[in-house]
Design a protein around this motif. Sequence first.
Motif, PDB file in Angstrom:
ATOM      1  N   LYS A 151       0.817  -1.203   0.082  1.00  0.00           N
ATOM      2  CA  LYS A 151       0.079  -0.103   0.051  1.00  0.00           C
ATOM      3  C   LYS A 151       0.797   1.253  -0.114  1.00  0.00           C
ATOM      4  O   LYS A 151       0.307   2.303  -0.554  1.00  0.00           O
ATOM      5  CB  LYS A 151      -0.920  -0.162   1.248  1.00  0.00           C
ATOM      6  N   TYR A 153       3.796   1.875  -1.463  1.00  0.00           N
ATOM      7  CA  TYR A 153       4.018   2.262  -2.872  1.00  0.00           C
ATOM      8  C   TYR A 153       2.833   2.648  -3.906  1.00  0.00           C
ATOM      9  O   TYR A 153       3.288   3.105  -4.851  1.00  0.00           O
ATOM     10  CB  TYR A 153       4.640   1.121  -3.413  1.00  0.00           C
ATOM     11  N   ALA A 154       1.614   2.781  -3.293  1.00  0.00           N
ATOM     12  CA  ALA A 154       0.853   3.157  -4.275  1.00  0.00           C
ATOM     13  C   ALA A 154       0.817   4.534  -4.936  1.00  0.00           C
ATOM     14  O   ALA A 154       1.478   5.533  -4.115  1.00  0.00           O
ATOM     15  CB  ALA A 154      -0.741   3.234  -3.527  1.00  0.00           C
ATOM     16  N   SER A 155       0.448   4.633  -5.896  1.00  0.00           N
ATOM     17  CA  SER A 155       0.766   6.062  -6.757  1.00  0.00           C
ATOM     18  C   SER A 155      -0.156   7.146  -6.144  1.00  0.00           C
ATOM     19  O   SER A 155      -1.058   6.946  -5.410  1.00  0.00           O
ATOM     20  CB  SER A 155       0.405   5.961  -8.216  1.00  0.00           C
ATOM     21  N   ARG A 159       2.695  12.132  -8.477  1.00  0.00           N
ATOM     22  CA  ARG A 159       3.726  11.312  -9.112  1.00  0.00           C
ATOM     23  C   ARG A 159       3.051  10.969 -10.476  1.00  0.00           C
ATOM     24  O   ARG A 159       3.750  10.906 -11.269  1.00  0.00           O
ATOM     25  CB  ARG A 159       3.530   9.929  -8.188  1.00  0.00           C
ATOM     26  N   LEU A 160       1.757  10.577 -10.451  1.00  0.00           N
ATOM     27  CA  LEU A 160       1.234  10.463 -11.665  1.00  0.00           C
ATOM     28  C   LEU A 160       1.206  11.591 -12.867  1.00  0.00           C
ATOM     29  O   LEU A 160       1.727  11.167 -14.099  1.00  0.00           O
ATOM     30  CB  LEU A 160      -0.420   9.820 -11.541  1.00  0.00           C
ATOM     31  N   PHE A 163       4.531  11.375 -14.013  1.00  0.00           N
ATOM     32  CA  PHE A 163       4.838  10.096 -14.728  1.00  0.00           C
ATOM     33  C   PHE A 163       4.512  10.260 -16.148  1.00  0.00           C
ATOM     34  O   PHE A 163       4.904   9.904 -17.380  1.00  0.00           O
ATOM     35  CB  PHE A 163       4.389   8.981 -13.960  1.00  0.00           C
ATOM     36  N   VAL A 164       3.189  10.883 -16.306  1.00  0.00           N
ATOM     37  CA  VAL A 164       2.710  10.904 -17.605  1.00  0.00           C
ATOM     38  C   VAL A 164       3.122  11.837 -18.324  1.00  0.00           C
ATOM     39  O   VAL A 164       3.727  11.670 -19.604  1.00  0.00           O
ATOM     40  CB  VAL A 164       1.089  11.357 -17.522  1.00  0.00           C
ATOM     41  N   VAL A 166       6.481  12.800 -18.383  1.00  0.00           N
ATOM     42  CA  VAL A 166       7.905  12.360 -18.572  1.00  0.00           C
ATOM     43  C   VAL A 166       7.669  11.373 -19.716  1.00  0.00           C
ATOM     44  O   VAL A 166       8.514  11.391 -20.583  1.00  0.00           O
ATOM     45  CB  VAL A 166       8.871  11.730 -17.350  1.00  0.00           C
ATOM     46  N   GLY A 167       6.756  10.399 -19.483  1.00  0.00           N
ATOM     47  CA  GLY A 167       6.711   9.517 -20.400  1.00  0.00           C
ATOM     48  C   GLY A 167       5.908   9.849 -21.936  1.00  0.00           C
ATOM     49  O   GLY A 167       5.759   9.029 -22.843  1.00  0.00           O
ATOM     50  N   GLY A 168       5.350  11.157 -21.997  1.00  0.00           N
ATOM     51  CA  GLY A 168       4.826  11.451 -23.123  1.00  0.00           C
ATOM     52  C   GLY A 168       3.525  10.722 -23.318  1.00  0.00           C
ATOM     53  O   GLY A 168       3.216  10.617 -24.654  1.00  0.00           O
ATOM     54  N   LEU A 169       2.784  10.420 -22.281  1.00  0.00           N
ATOM     55  CA  LEU A 169       1.432   9.929 -22.472  1.00  0.00           C
ATOM     56  C   LEU A 169       0.457  10.643 -22.643  1.00  0.00           C
ATOM     57  O   LEU A 169       0.167  11.660 -21.968  1.00  0.00           O
ATOM     58  CB  LEU A 169       1.322   8.736 -21.343  1.00  0.00           C
ATOM     59  N   LYS A 170      -0.728  10.130 -23.434  1.00  0.00           N
ATOM     60  CA  LYS A 170      -1.761  11.196 -23.702  1.00  0.00           C
ATOM     61  C   LYS A 170      -2.818  10.424 -23.853  1.00  0.00           C
ATOM     62  O   LYS A 170      -3.066   9.438 -24.478  1.00  0.00           O
ATOM     63  CB  LYS A 170      -1.615  11.916 -25.173  1.00  0.00           C
TER      64      LYS A 170
ATOM     65  N   ASN B  89       3.432   0.736  -9.946  1.00  0.00           N
ATOM     66  CA  ASN B  89       2.092   1.381  -9.450  1.00  0.00           C
ATOM     67  C   ASN B  89       1.721   2.547 -10.241  1.00  0.00           C
ATOM     68  O   ASN B  89       0.545   2.825 -10.683  1.00  0.00           O
ATOM     69  CB  ASN B  89       2.411   1.662  -8.134  1.00  0.00           C
ATOM     70  N   ASP B  90       2.506   3.290 -10.746  1.00  0.00           N
ATOM     71  CA  ASP B  90       2.266   4.471 -11.684  1.00  0.00           C
ATOM     72  C   ASP B  90       1.657   4.150 -13.149  1.00  0.00           C
ATOM     73  O   ASP B  90       0.962   4.455 -13.416  1.00  0.00           O
ATOM     74  CB  ASP B  90       3.480   5.406 -11.861  1.00  0.00           C
ATOM     75  N   ASN B 280       7.425   3.457 -24.381  1.00  0.00           N
ATOM     76  CA  ASN B 280       8.557   3.783 -23.392  1.00  0.00           C
ATOM     77  C   ASN B 280       9.724   2.599 -23.042  1.00  0.00           C
ATOM     78  O   ASN B 280       9.827   2.387 -21.722  1.00  0.00           O
ATOM     79  CB  ASN B 280       7.767   4.379 -22.222  1.00  0.00           C
ATOM     80  N   ARG B 283      12.521   3.798 -20.629  1.00  0.00           N
ATOM     81  CA  ARG B 283      12.308   4.169 -19.080  1.00  0.00           C
ATOM     82  C   ARG B 283      12.103   2.701 -18.410  1.00  0.00           C
ATOM     83  O   ARG B 283      12.535   2.487 -17.412  1.00  0.00           O
ATOM     84  CB  ARG B 283      10.811   4.829 -18.916  1.00  0.00           C
TER      85      ARG B 283
END
Lengths: 182, 291
Positions: A151, A153-155, A159-160, A163-164, A166-170, B89-90, B280, B283
């Motif tokens: 628990k 380590y939950a995001s 953080r999210l 994460f999104v 930096v990862g170039g997520l859309k 988790n992320d 990714n 990463r």
Amino acid sequence: MYFFLRIFLLFFLLGTAAQADQQGIVVRQATVYDDANSAARQIGKIPAGVTVSIFERRGGWQEIFSAERSMIGWVRIYQVRASSNPTVTEQKEDSRGFLSGLAAFSRKASGFFTQDSGATSSGTATIGVRGLSENEINSAQADFEELARMKKYASNRTRLTSFVAVGGLKASEVAHIPQDNK
Amino acid sequence: MRGYRLKILLLCLCLTALVTSEVYAFDFDAFKKQLEDNSESVTESLKKVDQLRGKVSTADEIEIGAKLTSGLLGAAPLVANAELQRYVNDVGSWVAAQSSRKELPWRFGVIQSQGVNAFAAPGGYIVVTLGLYQLLANEAQLATVLAHEIAHVVRKHHLEALQKTMKRDLWTDLTVEMVGDKQDRENMHKLINSGLQLYTTGLDRRYEFEADLYAVVLAARAGYDPYAFLDVLTTIDSINPDSSELAVFMNTHPPTSERLETLARKMDGRLDSYARGVDNAARFRSIAAKQ
């Protein structure tokens, strides 16, 4: 010019087929296209059962080369199935430990809470677990400390967000695929 | 004389009105009570129907999931790598945020087992074995594996399976009072045992196919290449099915080749425009390399 280039490529591949990334087999008769889309030119057909070399995957398409049919091109991914991958099979040689791990898992899973309540009947003990004695089952314990660690380590929102970005997520809207479509 | 008669008539009328109104008042109360009783029994019946159909409250679902997960973790602890655990988790939380149950307290973990498998527990608990994690090549593949498990939670597959495997009365008692007397606790323990056994006996095949289909859509929504899931299945398919790492996986899932073909056929032409989603890989490698 393109034709000669293709012929050259074909002969080159004929010589190096053995060094292909992966071998596969055509599982459904496949139409071979010269690009990864159904509007591309059709090169020919390969019947089921033919062994091919598998190269790049692009979306739902797989680039293959058939020495037997002297054909290189793209087929739909479900028409070809990869055969054994040496790098993967090597890994399993030194992993006999999993059997004991599995045994421990099954044992603990099945006997969970047994000591606490005595609720595990002999019926319960034998339903889901294969080849394990009741004694083994009785020694199981749930790990609540490990659950508490999990628990931790939950995001979270901060953080999210990072994460999104930096990862170039859309995110985009995609409709569910109905279960019964072809 | 006329006045006297008139008085008698008026009195009779009043008495009639009184009696009539009393009768009506009595009927109304009874009717109201009857309505209340019916409403109570209807609510109670609906509640039971919901419970029988697996509709436990979210709080109870999370509680069941926590218990099942602590059992899994008792068998195989988390890999001692905080960065890896946070990363998983992320990835998982981002994918779960694209689902219809984004409000659940999603938790993910990589467990210390060389077996190739992943497990979902009700309420948003998901674990992946190190053996499976090490087979993956990039973040998109990880996202799709987690998405498959997320699908089981969103669609409440385990709850439904548990409800089927347990006696109806027992399930009803359990969901009425999750923490109660000794009998309740014992029932709870039976539920947990049944739940854990699902991990070795497996869910219905149609749940697995449904989760596959749901997973690729979730991955596409999250911006990943949904076809990465086909790569994962291809990798698993290339492992000898008799190998020990796959023992539980093979027993609990339909043949991988069948899943591959079914899924690829259904995806064909529908998700092509999302195939350029990110993977990714860099990463993913940077985290994996530090294990």
